[in-house]
Design an enzyme around this catalytic site. Structure first.
Site, mmCIF file in Angstrom:
data_model
loop_
_atom_site.group_PDB
_atom_site.id
_atom_site.type_symbol
_atom_site.label_atom_id
_atom_site.label_comp_id
_atom_site.label_asym_id
_atom_site.label_seq_id
_atom_site.Cartn_x
_atom_site.Cartn_y
_atom_site.Cartn_z
ATOM 1 N N HIS A 1 -2.789 8.225 6.155
ATOM 2 C CA HIS A 1 -3.106 6.903 5.618
ATOM 3 C C HIS A 1 -4.446 6.969 5.784
ATOM 4 O O HIS A 1 -5.324 6.353 4.803
ATOM 5 C CB HIS A 1 -2.140 5.851 5.896
ATOM 6 N N CYS B 1 0.938 -1.153 0.147
ATOM 7 C CA CYS B 1 -0.160 0.176 0.040
ATOM 8 C C CYS B 1 0.738 1.301 0.137
ATOM 9 O O CYS B 1 0.327 2.266 -0.020
ATOM 10 C CB CYS B 1 -0.878 0.103 1.214
ATOM 11 N N HIS C 1 -9.590 2.597 -0.392
ATOM 12 C CA HIS C 1 -8.081 2.255 -0.223
ATOM 13 C C HIS C 1 -7.606 1.733 -1.525
ATOM 14 O O HIS C 1 -7.949 0.636 -1.908
ATOM 15 C CB HIS C 1 -7.724 1.503 1.111
#
Lengths: 397, 342
Positions: free
Chosen positions: A293, A162, A328
């Site tokens: 994040h 990620c 995400h």
């Protein structure tokens, strides 16, 4: 040697639409792109909310043009579309493009094509499926982007889950700082896939409803897809060609949490180290806004909050997570959020969290709950991934 | 800026790992491709931990730990791993569970271990290394990206950078690699023989314990069909104050196939007075094979002795001062690495 690194172009496609402007309008009007998916081929299509790009592969090919005719991999198509905008916004000449470097980040590469056809292939072994498998590896999308740009300055593909595309941007800045190249096209791309939705579902960290990062009662994340790229350039090169400068990369840092393959340490040690590295590099800087994040999982938001508190003490900058808008987007997240950070700087707007009922406070600071219009000079953007991979980037006016 | 290698470790289809190294001994398992000889992990990894790990992770861990211990480094300044295809075994396991259960309730174990950066992440986790941790997955440049990253890290003032190149073959992947004409079974004489392995290196800016100095690395992306390799090599040598006479030998990534890029033949023809070693005879072809090519080059330099089983001519060299490693993948990726005796 140690010149400044500036951003002179940007391009994006996400659940909020194609193009920097469409994304900005959605962010500014607090309009989320998280919905039930229509294109994703998965049994979870009617139960799991996702930040899906609302273009079919065919429509993506049309938007890109002839070059995309024989490209079947959605990850690559999303990447090409975002690159197309980044290049046109930067006014790079063919000669500069030819000498430029391409640095791409992706977590699962062309999995979305492989998973569609692999079962069929094992059943009838038809070699026609070849065209769907050749895009499986992460490097395929990078290759195609370099080919599309006719760029011969070398390619790099980073796959650190990620944080992949945040690391692409960091790597671009390092190469430019070291004087190894003048212009880098850096960012990342990832498409929604059965593989990742089943993966995150098996980890039991998907929210069945649209996610609410930084809410005390957050239930998990929504997956998303998209791509974003920046044109990064040495300041000297940008000034020489009279480029429009969107911002400067003044700090970056990557650190490892070294705690667990997927979970973040409770104290967010890796995230704290990454932010500290980036802040130390930026020197005397006041961060106006943190684009966190903030995935919306219990573990991430509490760990990242602790890290932010440890780094900033009582002076917590305003913070939010834009993942409530986009989901995400895994390997693309760092680059998508880099574009949002630069939008913040260029438009003087700080974007809110969405759907918060009970805000998770850091020290006594609440996350941003409504759009804030305010002069914004410096933005810190965090990207945290599996394998303890933590990256922070700082953009400045 | 100087870059040296202070230690290496490699698991490959020949006996390259452990105390009884012998690059002429192949894996005797009959699998139809060049399969790595894996050590007994018992003495290297905690058995409980090793049971959960796929081969690619175990190969990576074992070579990383071996390299760290040879270099006497506990906490490297950064970890940079190249892997073209990442953790295929776990990826396929999870993939198959999805298909077999039609997206039912799944255990996350193989998903967790399927991400490309699992190897670099696991090394960091095991030794508690909180420093920069990158994974490059860039086809024929996956290892090259990691090597360049390591050299850049040295230039930024850090030291003891652990870098490596790792790829594994699974029964499913070899079928697809063959379908895509990348590499395949030994009995397929049209395409390169598929191989696998893990090679790790410790990069340092200190010449004291160095076994090799990395002088330069160049990576060219694009069509490799019409390349004037001799001028390219000359330019590289000149740039570094060297000339053709200084080269002690060539380590070549030729597959020995009629459809190898023509430049390999130019090299064999032009340097007909120097030994030319073809490292893929030992390793087979894979995305990160350059890492094994570098291992072979370092081995020759360190031992000051050629590997005759892979030398394609009868030339011998008394002293190895400078070696050129040249590799190509899929006619698109071309790499030149120049190393010297420190």
């Amino acid at each position: 040697m140690a010149g400044k690194v500036v951003v002179t172009g940007w391009g994006i496609v996400s659940a909020l639409g194609f193009g920097v402007e469409e994304n900005f309008q959605a962010l500014k009007s607090a309009k989320s792109g998280v919905k039930l998916p229509e294109i994703l081929d998965s049994n979870y299509g009617n139960s799991k909310y996702c930040g899906e790009v609302r273009y079919t592969d065919h429509e993506l090919r049309e938007l890109i043009g002839d070059f995309a005719k024989n490209i079947y991999c959605r990850t690559t198509l999303l990447g090409l579309l975002a690159v197309k905008e980044a290049i046109s916004s930067s006014n790079l000449t063919d000669a500069i493009l030819a000498a430029s470097k391409v640095i791409n980040g992706t977590s699962v590469g062309g999995m979305v094509s492989t998973e569609k056809y692999h079962k069929l292939y094992t059943q009838n072994k038809n070699s026609e499926y070849k065209k769907f498998f050749k895009s499986h590896d992460c490097g395929y999308s990078t290759d195609k982007i370099a080919e599309y740009l006719n760029s011969k300055g070398g390619t790099i593909t980073i796959s650190t889950a990620c944080s992949s595309s945040a690391n692409s941007i960091m790597q671009a800045a390092r190469y430019i700082k070291a004087g190894k190249c003048d212009v880098v096209i850096a960012g990342g791309t990832d498409a929604l896939s059965k593989f990742t939705i089943n993966g995150f579902n098996s980890l039991k960290i998907l929210d069945d409803q649209p996610c609410k990062p930084f809410d005390l009662n957050r239930q998990g994340l929504n997956l998303g897809e998209g791509a974003a790229y920046l044109v990064l350039e040495s300041e000297e090169h940008a000034l020489q060609r009279g480029a429009n400068i969107l911002g400067q990369v003044v700090g970056y840092g990557n650190a490892n949490d070294a705690h667990h393959q997927t979970a973040s340490s409770p104290e967010g040690r890796g995230a704290g180290l990454a932010m500290t590295k980036a802040l130390n590099m930026a020197g005397n800087i006041i961060i106006d806004y943190i684009n966190a994040h903030g995935t919306g999982t219990n573990n991430n938001d509490s760990s990242e909050s602790t890290a932010i508190q440890n780094v900033f003490g009582e002076n917590i900058p305003q913070f939010s997570s834009t993942k409530a808008f986009t989901g995400h987007t895994l390997g693309a997240a760092g680059a998508i959020e880099a574009v949002y950070s630069l939008l913040s700087i260029n438009k003087g707007v700080r974007f809110p969290c969405l759907r918060i009922e009970e805000p998770l406070e850091i020290s006594s600071s609440s996350p941003i709950l409504e759009v804030i219009e305010s002069e914004t000079s410096a933005v810190l953007s965090n990207s945290l991934g599996f394998g303890g991979n933590c990256t922070s980037l700082i953009f400045n006016k | 800026m100087k870059a040296f290698i202070s230690a290496t470790s490699s698991i490959s289809p020949v006996r390259s790992f452990g105390v009884e190294k012998d690059l002429t001994q192949f894996n005797e398992e009959e699998v139809g491709y060049l399969k790595a000889i894996e050590p007994s992990y018992r003495s290297i990894l905690n058995p409980k931990m090793a049971r959960r790990m796929a081969r690619v992770i175990k190969m990576g861990m074992a070579t990383a730990l071996d390299c760290l211990s040879s270099a006497k480094v506990e906490n490297p300044g950064a970890i940079s791993i190249g892997t073209g295809l990442g953790c295929l075994e776990d990826t396929y396991k999870f993939f198959k569970q999805i298909d077999d259960s039609d997206e039912g309730l799944l255990s996350p174990t193989s998903f967790i271990q399927s991400t490309h950066n699992t190897i670099a992440g696991q090394i960091a986790l095991f030794i508690g290394c909180e420093n920069q941790n990158f994974t490059f997955s860039n086809r024929g440049f996956s290892f090259e990206n990691a090597l360049e990253d390591g050299i850049l890290k040295l230039a930024e003032g850090d030291d003891d950078i652990l870098i490596g190149g790792i790829d594994e073959i699974t029964s499913e992947s070899i079928e697809l690699l063959e379908l895509l004409n990348c590499s395949g079974k030994i009995n397929n004489s049209e395409i390169p023989v598929a191989g696998e392995g893990a090679s790790m290196f410790m990069l340092t800016n200190k010449p004291d314990n160095a076994i090799v100095e990395i002088i330069d690395i160049e990576c060219f992306f694009g069509d490799n069909s019409n390349v004037d390799i001799i001028s390219e090599i000359e330019e590289l040598l000149n740039k570094n104050g060297l000339s053709e006479e200084d080269l002690s030998g060539i380590v070549s990534g030729a597959n020995g196939l009629p459809n190898d890029p023509a430049f390999y033949k130019s090299i064999a023809g032009h340097y007909n007075d120097k030994p030319v070693y073809e490292f893929k005879k030992l390793s087979g072809e894979y995305f990160t094979s350059t890492a094994f090519g570098l291992h072979v080059s370092v081995d020759i330099m360190h031992a000051q002795k050629g590997i005759e089983t892979i030398n394609i001519n009868d030339n011998k060299e008394g002293e190895f001062k400078h070696l050129l490693l040249i590799n190509n993948y899929g006619n698109q990726y071309r790499t030149l690495i120049l190393i010297s005796k420190p």
